[in-house]
Scaffold this motif. Sequence first.
Motif, PDB file in Angstrom:
ATOM      1  N   PHE A  59      29.412  18.415 -25.367  1.00  0.00           N
ATOM      2  CA  PHE A  59      30.731  18.065 -25.908  1.00  0.00           C
ATOM      3  C   PHE A  59      31.388  16.950 -25.104  1.00  0.00           C
ATOM      4  CE2 PHE A  59      31.197  22.509 -27.853  1.00  0.00           C
ATOM      5  CZ  PHE A  59      30.674  22.057 -29.040  1.00  0.00           C
ATOM      6  N   ASN A 119      26.564  23.365 -23.389  1.00  0.00           N
ATOM      7  CA  ASN A 119      27.451  22.991 -24.490  1.00  0.00           C
ATOM      8  C   ASN A 119      28.547  22.056 -24.009  1.00  0.00           C
ATOM      9  OD1 ASN A 119      26.035  24.507 -26.255  1.00  0.00           O
ATOM     10  ND2 ASN A 119      27.483  26.197 -26.349  1.00  0.00           N
ATOM     11  N   LYS A 120      29.097  22.376 -22.826  1.00  0.00           N
ATOM     12  CA  LYS A 120      30.164  21.525 -22.299  1.00  0.00           C
ATOM     13  C   LYS A 120      29.638  20.127 -22.030  1.00  0.00           C
ATOM     14  CE  LYS A 120      32.829  25.212 -20.256  1.00  0.00           C
ATOM     15  NZ  LYS A 120      32.890  26.020 -19.040  1.00  0.00           N
ATOM     16  N   GLN A 171      29.828  13.832 -26.111  1.00  0.00           N
ATOM     17  CA  GLN A 171      30.332  13.460 -27.434  1.00  0.00           C
ATOM     18  C   GLN A 171      31.673  12.735 -27.314  1.00  0.00           C
ATOM     19  OE1 GLN A 171      29.764  16.797 -30.175  1.00  0.00           O
ATOM     20  NE2 GLN A 171      31.903  16.584 -30.713  1.00  0.00           N
ATOM     21  N   TYR A 172      32.561  13.345 -26.521  1.00  0.00           N
ATOM     22  CA  TYR A 172      33.883  12.758 -26.316  1.00  0.00           C
ATOM     23  C   TYR A 172      33.762  11.399 -25.635  1.00  0.00           C
ATOM     24  CZ  TYR A 172      38.565  12.103 -24.452  1.00  0.00           C
ATOM     25  OH  TYR A 172      39.779  11.589 -24.140  1.00  0.00           O
ATOM     26  N   ASP A 206      32.470   8.737 -27.987  1.00  0.00           N
ATOM     27  CA  ASP A 206      33.525   8.339 -28.923  1.00  0.00           C
ATOM     28  C   ASP A 206      34.474   7.335 -28.281  1.00  0.00           C
ATOM     29  OD1 ASP A 206      32.582   9.880 -30.898  1.00  0.00           O
ATOM     30  OD2 ASP A 206      34.218  11.345 -30.922  1.00  0.00           O
ATOM     31  N   GLU A 207      34.873   7.654 -27.049  1.00  0.00           N
ATOM     32  CA  GLU A 207      35.841   6.796 -26.367  1.00  0.00           C
ATOM     33  C   GLU A 207      35.214   5.463 -25.985  1.00  0.00           C
ATOM     34  OE1 GLU A 207      39.081   7.320 -26.199  1.00  0.00           O
ATOM     35  OE2 GLU A 207      38.650   9.138 -27.348  1.00  0.00           O
TER      36      GLU A 207
END
Lengths: 561, 184
Positions: free
Chosen positions: B133, B129-130, B136-137, B140-141
């Motif tokens: 995530f 999961n980490k 994902q972060y 986005d950046e």
Amino acid sequence: MPYSFTQIEEDKTKTIRFVFFFLILVYFAVFWLIAVIALNALDYEANPYVFRFRFAVLDLPHILIILGLAFMIGYAHWGFTTAGLVTRILGVLKAEALNPKDTYHQMFRNIVEEVSVATGGRKMEPVIVPTMAMNAFAVTDFSGRAVIGLTEGVLARLTRAQIEAVVGHEAAHIVTGDSLATTITTSLFELFSGVLRGFEAIFRFGGGGRNRSSVRAQGRGGGGVIVFLLLIYFLLAFTKFLSYLMRMFISRQREYRADAIATRLTRDPLSLAEALYAISYRWRGVGLPAQELESIFIINPAYSSIDEQNGFLPDLFSTHPPVHQRMGILLNMAHSDLKTVIKNIDHQAQRPRSSAPDIGTVSLQWMVNKDGAWQGPFNMAQLTVLGGIGPETWIQRIGGGNVQLLYQDPEARDAVIKNDLGAKNSSYHCPRCAVPLRILTYEGTEVFKCPSCRGTLVGENDIKRIIIREEIGFSDRIEKIAQGIQREETSGLVNVIKRDPKTLLKCPKCRFINNRMMRMFYTEVYRIEIDRCFNCGLIWFDADELEVLQCMIESALSKSK
Amino acid sequence: MVILGVILVLIVVAALWMAGVYNGLVRLRENVKNGWSQIDVQLKRRHDLIPNLVETAKGYMAHESKTLENVIKARQQAIDASSFKDKQAAENFLSSTLRSLFAVSENYPNLKADQQMRQLHEELTTTENKIAFARQYFNDEVNRLNVAVQAFPNNVVANMFKFEKRDFFELEDASEKKVPEVKF
């Protein structure tokens, strides 16, 4: 999607500054009114016959002085309430740090870490409130300390994905900064409500202790004091009302926003909708203190019908938007509907239970040829502590099997030579059998079980958790015993506990100070006999008693639902 | 004289604007770097967990040695991968082998009940999961950086100071790509 978490971090809400100036303004208004009233009262005292109430008795220097005073007091108030705020609120909520050995708590810690990664590394600290209630909250203070709290009820009843969604929602409050705003505002006016309650107490005491008319008869001075007190009381009530209003203004919309951000964070709107449904419609639970802190929770812990309405007044006064609207938005994102949610939650309530973990295999028993005679039968655990036997001892399995040497029988060999029952020894010894208790994970928490008599030693905090959790199912035998005990109660056949001091057990922890455990019922409602140490809080359950107690409580709860 | 003053003011304004854009770009680049290091930490953590997992599972699923070998092989590949592209492919392969390992382990109730296995399962779930995530972060950046680097007039400054576009950390699983729409 341009709205990333760093951006949110950058343009956090400016509410906090507004709150500060509001506080100053409130103090200014209060002092100004007090000054006006006091000056008028002086006028009245000086010459009651020509008295006329004048509103504008203050000139500019006075007003400036009052403003300065308001600023000072307001600043002191601000500093006083915001210092160590998180610690104070956690104290009010009776929140605890996580127990690193508890599997549920490990999962919670992991989930918080995951969500923290998703926000780009914002530090968040998990805490737990040991109640059956279903809720979650976030608090933040100026030191940057951010805490996400869940109740044991949420941990026990929601799935991992649902907990993740709830934590995501709370994390959204933290990254947008409205957790900070709500934390500060809710606690700023705790002080006011405290003062108000103090005044109420004085008034009640005054009314009860003395005759009102005699106070009035004391003359104009006494009357003035009462009028003065009443005015202050109303002023305080007014400021509380204002603060209340303001808190509502901040609160309602931010829940939608947090739901939306949680969805961006965990990409799982269905789980969040399920969690909201489970928390608000199934069992909101009881046992959360601090009604005044309601705006920090995901779902208002004090159920109020106004939360579920729309319109101007509910928008103004409610801390939380209608749950059905929040769910509607989330389900729309998830392309799902209420029926699916209800089906999933129902399914979840009936998920298969695992059987209680045990040490060794109880069913296996052996006769042992020891000291020239056949002795027994012994089970695996008893073999480990028997002594005087070795690999060359003759043994025979009960229920068929040849007489053979001990090393030829794999289970007996494991028990005697490796001392291996699939569980580690603890430092405690069984109060009945004096053998080392084994460490076992039961309902996700650590308990100590005697391999010989199968009694269980449970810590004071762990028993609460075991009762809240519903991972383990019970055999028919346990259910029958539980029903039997309940029947005995209702028929009035209540057994009395024998409290012969000689039969009291020594506490496995405090035995060095020779402390004996007290024999008592778990509660008067659930009449399971337990032995409890009043020094360290450890509880000893004899074989099956823990399961029977859990079974009784669960059936009572399922009836009340 | 007046013209000179106007030109001077214009130069100062332009310099200030460039400084602002430059600082914004630097911040974005740092965010991307931070995002990548987060992914890296979690990938390492996963590599560390796998030997333990395989060791525990071995005792229960002797018949599934092929699945276990695949996991070990995939881990080694992931550790050895050096370029961004290779790493991405190797990690995705490792994810898929792990998923099949857990799918197979469903057939072994004893393994599922094993306390240590449950703990490892939870540890790996959280690491997976980490990773998701963190990715994902990071993406986005990267997206923000890429937009900032290419959009006019920022691209003038970006070109001047050699700010470059970054690649996304792609997913192999198409179903995971779907992002729910967010409506307020």
